[in-house]
Design a protein around this motif. Structure first.
Motif, short mmCIF file in Angstrom:
data_model
loop_
_atom_site.label_atom_id
_atom_site.label_comp_id
_atom_site.label_asym_id
_atom_site.label_seq_id
_atom_site.Cartn_x
_atom_site.Cartn_y
_atom_site.Cartn_z
N UNK A 150 -6.49 -11.92 -1.63
CA UNK A 150 -7.48 -10.93 -2.32
C UNK A 150 -7.04 -11.66 -3.71
N UNK A 151 -6.56 -12.30 -4.17
CA UNK A 151 -6.29 -12.77 -5.61
C UNK A 151 -7.13 -13.91 -5.20
N UNK A 152 -7.68 -14.55 -5.07
CA UNK A 152 -8.66 -15.53 -4.99
C UNK A 152 -10.28 -15.15 -4.52
N UNK A 153 -10.60 -13.90 -3.83
CA UNK A 153 -11.13 -13.34 -4.01
C UNK A 153 -11.67 -12.42 -6.13
N UNK A 154 -11.08 -11.79 -6.01
CA UNK A 154 -10.64 -11.64 -7.45
C UNK A 154 -10.99 -12.99 -9.05
N UNK A 155 -10.85 -13.67 -8.41
CA UNK A 155 -10.89 -14.76 -8.95
C UNK A 155 -12.60 -15.62 -9.03
N UNK A 156 -13.08 -15.17 -7.80
CA UNK A 156 -14.35 -15.75 -8.11
C UNK A 156 -15.05 -14.08 -8.83
N UNK A 157 -14.84 -13.21 -7.87
CA UNK A 157 -15.63 -12.33 -8.94
C UNK A 157 -15.71 -12.63 -10.34
N UNK A 158 -14.70 -13.14 -10.72
CA UNK A 158 -14.61 -13.48 -12.26
C UNK A 158 -15.37 -14.62 -12.70
N UNK A 159 -15.82 -15.37 -11.93
CA UNK A 159 -16.50 -16.29 -12.58
C UNK A 159 -18.08 -16.41 -11.92
N UNK A 160 -17.92 -15.33 -10.71
CA UNK A 160 -19.49 -15.09 -10.43
C UNK A 160 -20.37 -13.34 -11.39
N UNK A 161 -19.31 -12.80 -11.85
CA UNK A 161 -19.26 -11.62 -12.95
C UNK A 161 -20.60 -10.95 -12.23
N UNK A 162 -20.84 -10.80 -10.88
CA UNK A 162 -21.90 -9.27 -10.83
C UNK A 162 -21.39 -8.12 -11.41
N UNK A 163 -20.70 -7.69 -11.72
CA UNK A 163 -20.42 -6.49 -12.64
C UNK A 163 -19.87 -7.02 -14.21
N UNK A 164 -20.10 -6.29 -15.27
CA UNK A 164 -19.27 -6.26 -16.14
C UNK A 164 -18.25 -5.27 -16.32
#
Length: 559
Positions: A150-164
């Motif tokens: 779950x931590x890795x998933x959060x960090x990947x979303x942080x890199x890709x930023x589909x949301x602000x």
């Protein structure tokens, strides 16, 4: 910090000169078309609207032409949810619900590519590496290993930023302690007073025996297989029972099931309560229970709920009151994300409707029962979705509520909400986005009013439509996210009644949140946003932001 202070501070922070190479036409593509940011009207969502104004102000400093477009609530939902190729970016929220105390629903359903066409992934994010992470965390039974995924998933979303990501609101709720015994109030982590257990537990102290709660939004639908917004879910969970409920401590607890047993990694047995009845007096059967978990997977009639049953291989009756769930693969969140999520519905009512809608261009979400019927602790009395919903306690329920009725009144204006609380026209404020100091002052003036505060499980965010250039470019999304000052926004737009966000996982969920991720937004500020754009090849030409060299503008503007 108030909005005016934010604007002054923001202007002083962003006065740095442009980088030389940034402001040249050499190597530039087409100018980026005017972009449209959708939002709800200011009267309906003042904090989110002010946040959108602040975001637009910063994005214009990057050379973008931005139109802030408020839409009425129903139209806003229609465009974003059902016209997914049409819009550019939108203000949105994920409300706190008890089943979202487990990160699976937000980690998987918001971003897995399988939910992009009709499900929760309305921004259209697609990343095979993320899909694998989302699937792995769902299947991982070991808590320590799952937390790491779950931590890795959060960090990947942080890199890709589909949301602000913007903020996690701090719920500021109030109740009248002259109407309800203070000891009967239930505050649930991440939800505050706005929770199922509070509604069935509030104990009236005198002749005023109704719970009268406010909502700032109208209800879109009272429907067991569709949730159109926050107030919809508050009504639905009272009318319809579920096999399990998420308890105030955040753990799943048997509800309509007397017992739930994990036989092995892919087998779960449930024993249904004896004597359950639908609100029309007919018995709740095992066949109804089985149908309730099959219906969401029938065609695309219930796309919001379909992902939650996708891992069920089969549901079968094993005794007079017992059912067995066999899963396709291990699912660590199944009890919360499925058994505590899906509403039980009568097969005799909903099976014919599903068959009818399978032959229709619309799906089942378009249907609205004239008199919604479940088996839950409250029964439908009457309602107008845009003004008031009235439910009454179900006398035949094994957990009959202490109050006689639960009434939700739609009051879109903050001052009107406070006035209604002062006059006793409502006795619980469970949906408040106004100035926190004003509500706290009311509590000081009226000693009967008590306040409760709780960081929300949900979050406010801006969604980029990644199907439409330039939002299809992760570098562009990272730059726009970098330009958002979340700390100042929490102070200015949310009047300090919020904490900055950069993840689907709220800091209220301490076991799952990544500490410090809010400080890891790529770029961090407006100058960082300019650097990201420059490094990705974007240029500023005559004050307009242009695509990298060779890139043509081919996307039609939002109309």
């Amino acid at each position: 910090m108030r909005r005016r202070d934010f604007l002054l501070a923001a202007s002083s922070l962003t006065a740095a000169p442009m980088l030389p190479a940034w402001s040249q036409a050499t190597g530039a593509g087409d100018p980026i078309r005017p972009l449209v940011l959708l939002t709800r009207p200011q009267a309906a969502a003042p904090a989110a609207f002010q946040a959108a104004e602040l975001i637009v102000q910063e994005w214009r400093k990057l050379g973008l032409q931005i139109d802030l477009r408020p839409l009425p609530n129903q139209q806003h939902s229609q465009v974003v949810w059902y016209e997914r190729n049409r819009w550019d970016a939108t203000m949105w929220q994920m409300v706190g619900r008890p089943e979202r105390g487990d990160p699976d629903e937000l980690t998987y359903n918001l971003f897995h590519s399988s939910t992009a066409a009709t499900g929760f992934n309305f921004v259209g994010y697609s990343n095979p590496d993320y899909d694998r992470l989302a699937e792995a965390q769902r299947a991982e039974i070991d808590p320590t290993k799952r937390r790491e995924l779950v931590r890795e998933a959060q960090e990947m979303i942080n890199r890709d930023q589909p949301y602000a990501f913007l903020v996690h609101p701090v719920n500021l709720h109030a109740f009248n302690r002259q109407v309800f015994a203070e000891g009967s109030v239930v505050v649930q982590a991440g939800l505050g007073l706005r929770n199922f257990w509070n509604w069935i537990s509030l104990q009236p102290t005198g002749q005023r025996r109704d719970i009268i709660v406010n909502s700032t939004d109208p209800v879109k639908a009272v429907h067991p297989l569709y949730i159109g917004g926050a107030p919809d879910s508050w009504v639905n969970e009272l009318i319809w029972d579920r096999l399990m409920r998420v308890a105030p401590d955040g753990l799943p607890r048997p509800w309509a099931a007397e017992t739930v047993t994990q036989v092995d990694a892919t087998t779960i047995d449930a024993t249904i309560r004896e004597g359950m009845k639908w609100h029309d007096g007919q018995p709740v059967t095992v066949e109804d229970v089985i149908f309730s978990f099959q219906a969401p997977g029938t065609g695309d009639e219930a796309p919001m709920y379909k992902p939650f049953v996708a891992n069920i291989e089969r549901v079968e009756q094993t005794g007079p009151r017992t059912v067995r769930f066999t899963l396709k693969r291990p699912d660590a969140s199944f009890m919360i994300a499925c058994l505590a999520k899906l509403n039980l519905v009568p097969k005799r009512v909903w099976d014919p409707l599903i068959q009818q809608y399978l032959q229709s261009p619309q799906n089942l979400e378009a249907y609205q029962e004239e008199r919604p019927m479940g088996s839950g602790p409250f029964k439908w009395v009457r309602g107008r979705l845009d003004s008031e919903i009235v439910l009454e306690a179900n006398p035949d329920h094994w957990s009959r509520p202490k109050a006689d009725r639960w009434i939700m009144r739609v009051i879109t204006n903050t001052e009107a909400t406070l006035g209604a609380m002062r006059r006793g026209e409502i006795n619980v404020i469970a949906d408040y986005f106004g100035d926190p100091d004003v509500l706290k002052q009311l509590a000081r003036q009226v000693p009967a009013i008590a306040i409760r505060e709780e960081v929300d499980i949900g979050f406010q965010f801006l969604g980029y439509n990644v199907r439409r250039p330039p939002f299809s470019d992760p570098a562009f999304r990272r730059a726009l996210s970098a330009a958002v000052n979340r700390e100042m926004m929490a102070g200015a737009a949310w009047n300090g009644q919020a904490v900055p966000s950069n993840s689907v996982v709220s800091p209220a969920l301490r076991a799952w949140a990544v500490e410090g991720i809010v400080n890891e937004v790529p770029g961090r500020n407006l100058d960082g946003a300019r650097r990201i754009l420059q490094e990705a090849g974007y240029r500023l030409v005559n004050g307009r932001l242009a695509y990298p060299a060779g890139v043509r503008e081919t996307t039609a503007p939002y109309q």
